[in-house]
Structures are given as structure tokens and as C-alpha cells.
Design a protein around this motif. Structure first.
Motif, PDB file in Angstrom:
ATOM      1  N   ILE A   1       0.847  -1.188   0.000  1.00  0.00           N
ATOM      2  CA  ILE A   1       0.000   0.000   0.000  1.00  0.00           C
ATOM      3  C   ILE A   1       0.883   1.240   0.000  1.00  0.00           C
ATOM      4  O   ILE A   1       1.514   1.554   1.014  1.00  0.00           O
ATOM      5  N   PRO A   2       0.973   1.952  -1.122  1.00  0.00           N
ATOM      6  CA  PRO A   2       1.725   3.221  -1.141  1.00  0.00           C
ATOM      7  C   PRO A   2       0.869   4.317  -0.516  1.00  0.00           C
ATOM      8  O   PRO A   2      -0.328   4.425  -0.820  1.00  0.00           O
ATOM      9  N   VAL A   3       1.457   5.127   0.351  1.00  0.00           N
ATOM     10  CA  VAL A   3       0.690   6.182   1.015  1.00  0.00           C
ATOM     11  C   VAL A   3       1.435   7.511   0.973  1.00  0.00           C
ATOM     12  O   VAL A   3       2.661   7.555   0.942  1.00  0.00           O
ATOM     13  N   LEU A   4       0.651   8.564   1.016  1.00  0.00           N
ATOM     14  CA  LEU A   4       1.166   9.919   1.177  1.00  0.00           C
ATOM     15  C   LEU A   4       0.040  10.761   1.769  1.00  0.00           C
ATOM     16  O   LEU A   4      -0.969  10.997   1.116  1.00  0.00           O
ATOM     17  N   ASN A   5       0.208  11.132   3.030  1.00  0.00           N
ATOM     18  CA  ASN A   5      -0.791  11.957   3.721  1.00  0.00           C
ATOM     19  C   ASN A   5      -2.180  11.325   3.660  1.00  0.00           C
ATOM     20  O   ASN A   5      -3.153  11.950   3.229  1.00  0.00           O
ATOM     21  N   GLU A   6      -2.262  10.080   4.105  1.00  0.00           N
ATOM     22  CA  GLU A   6      -3.527   9.346   4.096  1.00  0.00           C
ATOM     23  C   GLU A   6      -4.045   9.104   5.513  1.00  0.00           C
ATOM     24  O   GLU A   6      -4.652   8.070   5.796  1.00  0.00           O
ATOM     25  N   ALA A   7      -3.830  10.043   6.405  1.00  0.00           N
ATOM     26  CA  ALA A   7      -4.254   9.878   7.797  1.00  0.00           C
ATOM     27  C   ALA A   7      -5.758   9.672   7.920  1.00  0.00           C
ATOM     28  O   ALA A   7      -6.229   8.969   8.827  1.00  0.00           O
ATOM     29  N   ILE A   8      -6.522  10.278   7.038  1.00  0.00           N
ATOM     30  CA  ILE A   8      -7.979  10.192   7.154  1.00  0.00           C
ATOM     31  C   ILE A   8      -8.492   8.778   6.903  1.00  0.00           C
ATOM     32  O   ILE A   8      -9.405   8.318   7.588  1.00  0.00           O
ATOM     33  N   GLY A   9      -7.893   8.058   5.961  1.00  0.00           N
ATOM     34  CA  GLY A   9      -8.468   6.776   5.581  1.00  0.00           C
ATOM     35  C   GLY A   9      -7.651   5.531   5.850  1.00  0.00           C
ATOM     36  O   GLY A   9      -8.152   4.413   5.716  1.00  0.00           O
ATOM     37  N   ILE A  10      -6.395   5.686   6.249  1.00  0.00           N
ATOM     38  CA  ILE A  10      -5.528   4.512   6.347  1.00  0.00           C
ATOM     39  C   ILE A  10      -5.961   3.545   7.434  1.00  0.00           C
ATOM     40  O   ILE A  10      -5.842   2.326   7.288  1.00  0.00           O
ATOM     41  N   ALA A  11      -6.504   4.050   8.543  1.00  0.00           N
ATOM     42  CA  ALA A  11      -6.938   3.161   9.622  1.00  0.00           C
ATOM     43  C   ALA A  11      -8.080   2.257   9.154  1.00  0.00           C
ATOM     44  O   ALA A  11      -8.092   1.043   9.434  1.00  0.00           O
ATOM     45  N   ALA A  12      -9.046   2.822   8.435  1.00  0.00           N
ATOM     46  CA  ALA A  12     -10.163   2.024   7.927  1.00  0.00           C
ATOM     47  C   ALA A  12      -9.673   0.946   6.971  1.00  0.00           C
ATOM     48  O   ALA A  12     -10.180  -0.185   6.963  1.00  0.00           O
ATOM     49  N   CYS A  13      -8.679   1.278   6.169  1.00  0.00           N
ATOM     50  CA  CYS A  13      -8.087   0.310   5.243  1.00  0.00           C
ATOM     51  C   CYS A  13      -7.452  -0.856   6.005  1.00  0.00           C
ATOM     52  O   CYS A  13      -7.715  -2.018   5.714  1.00  0.00           O
ATOM     53  N   LEU A  14      -6.641  -0.530   6.993  1.00  0.00           N
ATOM     54  CA  LEU A  14      -5.927  -1.570   7.742  1.00  0.00           C
ATOM     55  C   LEU A  14      -6.857  -2.384   8.631  1.00  0.00           C
ATOM     56  O   LEU A  14      -6.633  -3.582   8.843  1.00  0.00           O
ATOM     57  N   ASP A  15      -7.896  -1.752   9.155  1.00  0.00           N
ATOM     58  CA  ASP A  15      -8.844  -2.476  10.012  1.00  0.00           C
ATOM     59  C   ASP A  15      -9.502  -3.631   9.277  1.00  0.00           C
ATOM     60  O   ASP A  15      -9.874  -4.641   9.897  1.00  0.00           O
ATOM     61  N   LEU A  16      -9.660  -3.512   7.983  1.00  0.00           N
ATOM     62  CA  LEU A  16     -10.253  -4.585   7.193  1.00  0.00           C
ATOM     63  C   LEU A  16      -9.250  -5.686   6.857  1.00  0.00           C
ATOM     64  O   LEU A  16      -9.636  -6.834   6.618  1.00  0.00           O
ATOM     65  N   LEU A  17      -7.969  -5.351   6.835  1.00  0.00           N
ATOM     66  CA  LEU A  17      -6.948  -6.313   6.431  1.00  0.00           C
ATOM     67  C   LEU A  17      -6.362  -7.110   7.598  1.00  0.00           C
ATOM     68  O   LEU A  17      -6.031  -8.285   7.441  1.00  0.00           O
ATOM     69  N   ILE A  18      -6.216  -6.455   8.735  1.00  0.00           N
ATOM     70  CA  ILE A  18      -5.569  -7.098   9.883  1.00  0.00           C
ATOM     71  C   ILE A  18      -6.217  -8.425  10.276  1.00  0.00           C
ATOM     72  O   ILE A  18      -5.512  -9.407  10.569  1.00  0.00           O
ATOM     73  N   PRO A  19      -7.562  -8.539  10.282  1.00  0.00           N
ATOM     74  CA  PRO A  19      -8.171  -9.821  10.689  1.00  0.00           C
ATOM     75  C   PRO A  19      -7.809 -11.003   9.805  1.00  0.00           C
ATOM     76  O   PRO A  19      -8.015 -12.154  10.199  1.00  0.00           O
ATOM     77  N   CYS A  20      -7.272 -10.747   8.613  1.00  0.00           N
ATOM     78  CA  CYS A  20      -6.902 -11.852   7.718  1.00  0.00           C
ATOM     79  C   CYS A  20      -5.656 -12.586   8.199  1.00  0.00           C
ATOM     80  O   CYS A  20      -5.316 -13.655   7.697  1.00  0.00           O
ATOM     81  N   GLY A  21      -4.935 -11.964   9.153  1.00  0.00           N
ATOM     82  CA  GLY A  21      -3.864 -12.635   9.884  1.00  0.00           C
ATOM     83  C   GLY A  21      -2.756 -13.230   9.055  1.00  0.00           C
ATOM     84  O   GLY A  21      -2.122 -12.550   8.250  1.00  0.00           O
TER      85      GLY A  21
END
Length: 226
Positions: free
Chosen positions: A6-26
């Protein structure tokens, strides 16, 4: 193992929502966040998650190459931070790449806005992806790691890096369109309107084929959104 880059640049607004969906895949995923020099809270937010956070020179192509260079998965999935994957994305990717001729794939596109005109954009994207094997980066392109490295990854262009990569990729084998869709942010279309955004995108593609300097195209593109 699928390495999600995931390339990011100043994505503070949405990055948490993105990761919250991916982390449970473990254990099925390796998550690599490549920061291009954020000056908001992006890095601080990402550091709260069990992911690999690395820095790179700015530019989506450079950032994705940097992430791919340290990836350990057999499959690379390039994901924009404002794009949400379907719940069955792991199974979908694995099933898609079991086709012996397939070397890569991408998802159908769903735009997160109810405007009827955007349904036409989604159909056009599906048509382009199916019949011309030309998915774009916001469709979450996935590719076998061995193939990506044989092609030396993305050309580090200031714009159109995904288009250039897919054009080279399709010469090596099939790029399949998955049966499920990713949901991507509608902010580009909402800012300038659906049809103006579409025209801008087509002008960029035309300029690329006419050999206009990619940096010139990038600057013009940014001017349209400011």
C-alpha cells in the motif's frame, strides 16, 4: 502468502479504515505500507498496527517497487489506501491465479457513490478490463511475484505507471478480471464531476500515447484538481 503493498502519502484520514479490514486476515497476508514522505499523522497511525512500515522516495511506482523488493509472498497485491477489498479477496485471488495461463488479475470496480452516472463508469471499466486486459491501479492489481520481478516491476513514472506496467504485463500472459469488486473512493469524481473527470483521464492517456513528457502530464493533471 499474499504480500499487500500500500503506497501512502498523507492518508491519515483513511488509512486506519483500510488496515482495520486487512488485519483480521492474519497469517494469510504480509502487509507492507510504503510512505512517500507524509507530513500528516499517517505514519503515527500505521505504527499502531502489526505491519511493515517503510519509507521510499515519492512516487507511486517507486513506492510500490520498494514494497515489492522486501515482499516475501508468492503473490503481490497493490492496493490504494482508499480502496476496500471484498471480504473473499484471498480466495478470489488464489482461484483466479489457479488458471494455468493467468499471471495476474484485478477486481471489478465499484465507486462509493450512488450517482447513476457512476454506474456507467463502472461498466466502462469492466468492459475495458475484460476485453482489452487493461485494469488500472484502483482495481487492486495482483500479480505473481516471479512475473513482477522478471518484468523489473513498475517504471517509476510520475503518472501512468500502472497503465505502462499492465501493457507490458499482458504480453507475458493472461490478466483476468475477478468476479467480485473492490469499492473505491468517489472523491475524484465528486470534486470535478463525473464526465469532466472522465475526459481528463482520457486526455492523460492520449497525451501518454502521443509521447508527451509524463512530468508535464502530471503537472497538468494536478492543475485540474486545484
Amino acid at each position: 502468502m499474499i504480500s499487500v503493498i500500500i503506497p501512502v502519502l498523507n492518508e491519515a484520514i483513511g488509512i486506519a479504515a483500510c488496515l482495520d479490514l486487512l488485519i483480521p486476515c492474519g497469517d494469510h497476508l504480509e502487509l507492507i505500507i510504503v510512505d512517500g514522505g507524509s507530513h500528516d499523522e499517517t505514519r503515527q497511525i500505521v505504527q499502531k498496527y502489526p505491519v511493515k512500515l517503510v519509507s521510499s522516495t515519492l512516487g507511486r511506482g517507486a513506492q510500490m517497487n520498494h514494497g515489492a523488493a522486501i515482499a516475501t509472498g508468492d503473490i503481490l497485491l497493490f492496493l490504494h489506501s482508499d480502496t476496500r477489498l471484498p471480504t473473499d479477496f484471498i480466495e478470489t485471488i488464489e482461484t483466479t491465479l489457479t488458471n494455468f495461463e493467468a499471471i495476474a488479475g484485478a477486481f471489478r470496480l465499484q465507486i462509493d457513490d450512488p450517482q447513476p452516472s457512476l454506474r456507467w463508469i463502472e461498466r466502462m471499466v469492466q468492459w475495458r478490463s475484460q476485453f482489452f486486459s487493461l485494469p488500472y491501479g484502483d482495481q487492486a492489481i495482483f500479480v505473481k511475484t516471479s512475473v513482477f520481478r522478471e518484468l523489473d516491476g513498475y517504471v517509476e513514472l510520475p503518472i501512468m505507471e500502472d497503465y505502462e506496467f499492465v501493457r507490458r504485463l499482458k504480453k507475458q500472459g493472461q490478466i483476468l478480471l475477478a468476479p467480485t469488486a473492490v469499492k473505491t473512493s468517489a472523491r475524484r469524481w465528486q470534486k470535478l464531476g463525473v464526465w469532466r473527470t472522465t475526459v481528463i483521464n482520457q486526455v492523460i492517456i492520449l497525451g501518454y500515447h502521443l509521447g508527451i513528457n509524463p512530468e508535464t502530464l502530471r503537472q497538468w493533471y494536478r492543475q485540474q484538481y486545484h
